[in-house]
Design a protein around this motif. Structure first.
Motif, PDB file in Angstrom:
ATOM      1  N   HIS A   1       0.839  -1.107  -0.010  1.00 44.55           N
ATOM      2  CA  HIS A   1       0.037   0.048  -0.132  1.00 44.55           C
ATOM      3  C   HIS A   1       1.055   1.319  -0.185  1.00 44.55           C
ATOM      4  O   HIS A   1       1.514   1.734   0.871  1.00 44.55           O
ATOM      5  N   HIS A   2       0.865   1.832  -1.107  1.00 39.06           N
ATOM      6  CA  HIS A   2       1.919   3.011  -1.338  1.00 39.06           C
ATOM      7  C   HIS A   2       1.382   4.487  -1.336  1.00 39.06           C
ATOM      8  O   HIS A   2       0.018   4.601  -1.443  1.00 39.06           O
ATOM      9  N   VAL A   3       2.101   5.523  -1.144  1.00 39.32           N
ATOM     10  CA  VAL A   3       1.580   6.625  -1.362  1.00 39.32           C
ATOM     11  C   VAL A   3       1.207   7.074  -2.896  1.00 39.32           C
ATOM     12  O   VAL A   3       0.397   7.778  -3.076  1.00 39.32           O
ATOM     13  N   THR A   4       1.855   6.491  -3.699  1.00 39.63           N
ATOM     14  CA  THR A   4       1.986   6.757  -5.189  1.00 39.63           C
ATOM     15  C   THR A   4       0.836   5.709  -5.763  1.00 39.63           C
ATOM     16  O   THR A   4       0.538   5.889  -6.883  1.00 39.63           O
ATOM     17  N   ASP A   5       0.129   4.977  -4.940  1.00 41.21           N
ATOM     18  CA  ASP A   5      -1.003   4.392  -5.706  1.00 41.21           C
ATOM     19  C   ASP A   5      -1.938   4.918  -6.568  1.00 41.21           C
ATOM     20  O   ASP A   5      -2.378   6.056  -6.096  1.00 41.21           O
ATOM     21  N   THR A   6      -2.443   4.371  -7.650  1.00 40.72           N
ATOM     22  CA  THR A   6      -3.175   4.878  -8.469  1.00 40.72           C
ATOM     23  C   THR A   6      -4.553   4.681  -8.289  1.00 40.72           C
ATOM     24  O   THR A   6      -5.056   3.867  -7.485  1.00 40.72           O
ATOM     25  N   GLY A   7      -5.697   5.407  -8.831  1.00 47.62           N
ATOM     26  CA  GLY A   7      -7.001   5.347  -8.591  1.00 47.62           C
ATOM     27  C   GLY A   7      -7.698   5.603  -7.461  1.00 47.62           C
ATOM     28  O   GLY A   7      -8.764   5.404  -6.871  1.00 47.62           O
TER      29      GLY A   7
ATOM     30  N   GLU B   1      -4.856  10.279   6.171  1.00 49.99           N
ATOM     31  CA  GLU B   1      -4.189  10.970   7.160  1.00 49.99           C
ATOM     32  C   GLU B   1      -2.895  11.653   6.425  1.00 49.99           C
ATOM     33  O   GLU B   1      -2.613  12.631   6.363  1.00 49.99           O
ATOM     34  N   VAL B   2      -2.320  10.702   5.336  1.00 51.95           N
ATOM     35  CA  VAL B   2      -0.936  11.153   4.711  1.00 51.95           C
ATOM     36  C   VAL B   2      -1.329  11.843   3.454  1.00 51.95           C
ATOM     37  O   VAL B   2      -0.623  12.870   3.047  1.00 51.95           O
ATOM     38  N   THR B   3      -2.200  11.222   2.658  1.00 50.15           N
ATOM     39  CA  THR B   3      -2.571  11.709   1.209  1.00 50.15           C
ATOM     40  C   THR B   3      -3.907  12.358   1.114  1.00 50.15           C
ATOM     41  O   THR B   3      -4.189  13.230  -0.048  1.00 50.15           O
ATOM     42  N   GLN B   4      -4.923  12.586   2.180  1.00 46.62           N
ATOM     43  CA  GLN B   4      -6.228  13.004   1.918  1.00 46.62           C
ATOM     44  C   GLN B   4      -6.899  12.344   0.638  1.00 46.62           C
ATOM     45  O   GLN B   4      -7.959  12.953   0.194  1.00 46.62           O
ATOM     46  N   LYS B   5      -6.567  11.156   0.396  1.00 48.96           N
ATOM     47  CA  LYS B   5      -7.117  10.277  -0.631  1.00 48.96           C
ATOM     48  C   LYS B   5      -7.273   8.708  -0.176  1.00 48.96           C
ATOM     49  O   LYS B   5      -6.584   8.431   0.761  1.00 48.96           O
ATOM     50  N   LEU B   6      -8.158   7.974  -0.702  1.00 47.50           N
ATOM     51  CA  LEU B   6      -8.302   6.771  -0.456  1.00 47.50           C
ATOM     52  C   LEU B   6      -8.603   5.759  -1.745  1.00 47.50           C
ATOM     53  O   LEU B   6      -9.123   6.425  -2.709  1.00 47.50           O
TER      54      LEU B   6
END
Length: 397
Positions: free
Chosen positions: A84-90, A342-347
């Motif tokens: 599970h990465h910061v750079t995951d797409t979608g 918490e880190v990216t504001q995305k999910l």
């Protein structure tokens, strides 16, 4: 008097004397034998939880067993990157998630979930399916992936002796953040505590009750009464504190390795408010439960200081229910999603669950659980004031 009558009377007199002596010896033995240890029968090697007191029971209000030295915890973690990465797409923003759900409605979320469960596991289950290990599986149709399984350290040459029904599962940006496991059986309880010690666990999370709807879901593998102790192999487990809340119980357990005399403290979080079928009506108590688990893990790592040699996030959090895939997977998916937010504001809940199933097969067992992850995350965001009230009146149409 005949010889036969004389012999019979003589035997009778001697028999009565012998019987009296035997009774006296029995009474002396019963009252003089030590009562400190009560040994329970060894459980049969099958899925039978009728013997709920699994360990060797030590005397109640036991305090002598608590005298030991806190041990250093040397991490077993192998360096690597989480799936599970910061750079995951979608990924999407919370507002986009709400719009996504309102557009798809429940039948669309169902279709999304069916895509996930129709994707068969790519790994093998050779150790779970090995006839030597089958009696260690709680359910005959739920297996443990080989690639990510937890291997018990053993001195035996037979590799099957290292088997336990548990897998490492990555967290967000943390490899092996969790161990997802089945609920212990009578014949695997000792292995369960070996794993807790071996993996330096600070927190055990139990998302089921031991019995539900008249069925045993998990062995009673820890002492429920304050100051009581149970012995599992080389590990003595003592209940040192119980904190009962509305929907869950937090028990502080002291572990002692009798081989070396070292101690460790472990927190046992048991969520009791999750229905056997379906999901909780509200995520409020689950979110509170999750928050307290994360806070304890953080404080435990800080308290250990230099005595903890592993990743900043600490050792794996051990999570189990009965099979170790449904409620277990749901809670882990909520954790991963909230950490990403918490880190990216995305999910991306869809992608998160798909990836989790590559490490713990069949994770998130039902549509209700998959849907609950969405609503739990939204409820968390609303509690933080990051989302307004949402109209769900058309969602189930």
């Amino acid at each position: 008097m005949t010889i036969y009558t004389h012999i019979r009377r003589s035997v009778t007199r001697h028999s009565n004397a012998i019987l009296a002596i035997l009774i006296l010896i029995s009474v002396i033995y019963v009252y003089s034998r030590p009562s400190r240890y009560i040994t329970t029968p060894s459980p049969r090697p099958q899925d039978d939880d009728s013997n709920m007191d699994m360990g060797q029971k030590l005397s109640e209000k036991n305090v002598e067993g608590n005298k030991c030295v806190e041990s250093q915890r040397i991490s077993n973690a192998i360096p690597g990157e989480s799936i599970h990465h910061v750079t995951d797409t979608g990924t999407m923003t919370p507002v986009q998630l709400v719009k996504h759900m309102q557009t798809l409605k429940r039948h669309g979320i169902r279709t999304e979930y069916e895509e996930i469960i129709n994707e068969m596991p790519s790994g093998s289950f050779s150790y779970s399916r090995n006839s030597i290990n089958m009696y260690k599986n709680r359910y005959s149709n739920i297996f443990c992936l080989d690639d990510t399984r937890v291997k018990l350290k053993t001195s035996h040459d037979d590799l099957t002796s290292d088997y336990i029904h548990a897998n490492y599962v990555d967290g967000f940006m943390q490899k092996n953040a969790f161990i997802a496991a089945q609920g212990p059986l009578p014949n695997t309880v000792n292995d369960f505590w070996r794993m807790v010690w071996q993996e330096n666990v600070f927190v055990i999370v139990m998302t089921t009750r031991t019995e539900e709807r008249g069925l045993i879901k998990c062995s009673q593998y820890w002492p429920k009464t304050l100051q009581d102790s149970l012995k599992f192999g080389d590990i003595i487990v003592t209940n040192i504190k119980v904190d009962k809340k509305k929907d869950y119980i937090v028990t502080s357990l002291l572990l002692k390795d009798t081989k070396v005399g070292w101690c460790r403290q472990v927190a046992h979080f048991q969520f009791t408010g999750w229905p056997d079928f379906g999901v909780p009506e509200s995520a409020k108590s689950v979110l509170q439960f999750h928050s307290e688990i994360r806070q304890y893990q953080k404080e435990a790592v800080a308290f250990m200081g230099s005595n903890w040699t592993g990743p900043e996030g600490g050792p794996p959090i051990l999570v189990h229910c009965s099979a170790g895939i449904g409620r277990t997977g749901t809670l882990c998916a909520i954790d991963i999603t909230l950490a990403r937010l918490e880190v990216t504001q995305k999910l991306n809940i869809y992608d998160t669950v798909r990836k989790m199933r590559t490490q713990r097969a069949f994770t998130v067992q039902t549509l209700d659980q998959y849907e609950f992850i969405h609503f739990a995350v939204i409820e968390s965001l609303q509690k933080q004031g990051k989302l307004a009230t949402i109209d769900w009146s058309n969602y189930r149409l």
